[in-house]
Enzyme design. Structure first.
Site, PDB file in Angstrom:
ATOM      1  CB  SER A  22      -0.869   0.071   1.263  1.00 21.55           C
ATOM      2  OG  SER A  22      -1.672  -1.042   1.374  1.00 21.55           O
ATOM      3  CE1 TYR A  77      -8.249  -5.987   2.561  1.00 24.48           C
ATOM      4  CE2 TYR A  77      -6.374  -6.346   4.022  1.00 24.48           C
ATOM      5  CZ  TYR A  77      -6.952  -5.713   2.939  1.00 24.48           C
ATOM      6  OH  TYR A  77      -6.228  -4.799   2.229  1.00 24.48           O
ATOM      7  CB  SER A 204      -0.023  -7.975   3.117  1.00 22.31           C
ATOM      8  OG  SER A 204       1.102  -7.201   3.462  1.00 22.31           O
ATOM      9  CG  ASN A 227       0.163   2.878  11.249  1.00 23.28           C
ATOM     10  OD1 ASN A 227       0.216   2.389  10.124  1.00 23.28           O
ATOM     11  ND2 ASN A 227      -0.231   2.184  12.305  1.00 23.28           N
ATOM     12  CG  HIS A 239      -6.204   2.575   3.762  1.00 26.82           C
ATOM     13  ND1 HIS A 239      -5.234   1.605   3.945  1.00 26.82           N
ATOM     14  CD2 HIS A 239      -6.387   2.649   2.413  1.00 26.82           C
ATOM     15  CE1 HIS A 239      -4.844   1.134   2.759  1.00 26.82           C
ATOM     16  NE2 HIS A 239      -5.537   1.751   1.827  1.00 26.82           N
TER      17      HIS A 239
HETATM   18  N1  HPA Z   1      -1.963  -2.614  11.544  1.00 29.55           N
HETATM   19  C1  HPA Z   1      -2.212  -3.494  10.558  1.00 29.55           C
HETATM   20  N2  HPA Z   1      -1.951  -3.247   9.299  1.00 29.55           N
HETATM   21  C2  HPA Z   1      -1.392  -2.070   8.981  1.00 29.55           C
HETATM   22  C3  HPA Z   1      -1.117  -1.106   9.944  1.00 29.55           C
HETATM   23  C4  HPA Z   1      -1.423  -1.394  11.313  1.00 29.55           C
HETATM   24  O1  HPA Z   1      -1.188  -0.587  12.230  1.00 29.55           O
HETATM   25  N3  HPA Z   1      -0.568  -0.033   9.301  1.00 29.55           N
HETATM   26  C5  HPA Z   1      -0.523  -0.368   7.980  1.00 29.55           C
HETATM   27  N4  HPA Z   1      -1.017  -1.602   7.783  1.00 29.55           N
END
Ligand code: HPA
Length: 265
Positions: A22, A77, A204, A227, A239
């Site tokens: 992503s 998912y 993933s 993050n 997201h």
């Molecule tokens: N958790 C799960 N998937 C993710 C996260 C997260 O904090 N950040 C980006 N993908």
């Protein structure tokens, strides 16, 4: 279909498949002389529906090195079956692709990490409750019970560390925990994953790595910490933030991946 397209384009099978996570899709701008094939033409399931992902395979060059680049991937998912999940990597393994570079966006649980950091995956913990090898074993590719003692190739990790050092890029190292999603984790779940020695969490990568290792492909895993995880960060997760920080990391990631592909070719 893939073999024909690849042979027509390159006259040989590229050694390496790269999967973009992503926010990291802009990496495709580094490719020269690109041809794009929609997943619809390659796989038996629909193209990736998730936000921030496309469903295209790019056939192109990094400098003069042929590579295959997946922009978008399947996630559990999305309610994908185990056989559809393993079909992706097995399609490439069957034509002789030997190396997998897998990237993702994930949440940092290790408090020494910061958003924007890149983590070399050293190992993983599969907390998704799913395994893409469930079902009939593909005996042509690998054994029923494949070894997972070193999913992330040690030599590849040493190479990427040296590239990062030479290019003044700070790398983190750690254990990736896979969570099925699509909801983000709770604070309590993150505390548990941290107790289990996880450093980062995402939705993933692990399925692809399991399938690749079953087929004896060599794997490099790079996670962008987009993050800090639930409870470690005071903010709510979104997201949009994941995509934004992913995009900011494309520059660093491009240097690492480009130099890596040159080194292993
Ligand atoms: N958790 C799960 N998937 C993710 C996260 C997260 O904090 N950040 C980006 N993908």
């Amino acid at each position: 279909m893939l073999k024909d397209a690849v042979m027509e384009k390159f006259g040989l099978v590229p050694k390496t498949l790269l999967i973009l996570g992503s926010g990291i899709g802009e990496f495709v701008n580094n490719l020269i002389n690109v041809e794009t094939i929609s997943y619809k033409r390659l796989f038996s399931f629909e193209a990736d529906q998730s936000i921030g992902h496309k469903g295209n395979l790019h056939l192109g060059y990094i400098e003069d090195i042929p590579v295959l680049v997946m922009e978008g991937r399947k996630h559990y998912y999305e309610d994908v079956s185990d056989s559809d999940m393993r079909q992706v990597i097995q399609t490439f393994a069957r034509i002789g692709v030997g190396n997998l570079i897998v990237t993702n966006a994930c949440g940092g649980m290790n408090e020494e990490f910061s958003p924007g950091d890149i983590m070399v995956i050293e190992d993983h913990i599969n907390m998704s409750g799913r395994n893409p090898l469930v079902g009939k074993n593909s005996d042509d590719l690998g054994p029923r019970f494949p070894d997972m003692s070193e999913p992330y190739d040690l030599e590849f990790r040493e190479i990427i560390d040296k590239i990062a050092y030479d290019n003044d890029i700070r790398l983190q190292h750690g254990i990736y925990v896979s969570y099925i999603g699509p909801s983000y984790e709770t604070k309590a779940e993150i505390r548990v994953f941290r107790m289990l020695c996880g450093d980062a969490v995402g939705m993933s990568t692990v399925p692809e790595v399991i399938v690749a290792r079953h087929a004896d492909m060599r794997v490099l895993g790079l996670s962008v910490i987009t993050n800090m995880s639930t409870g470690i960060s005071k903010n709510k997760l979104s997201h949009e933030e994941v995509l934004e920080i992913g995009k900011l990391s494309v520059g660093k990631l491009s240097i690492l991946i480009t130099e890596f592909i040159k080194k292993i070719s």
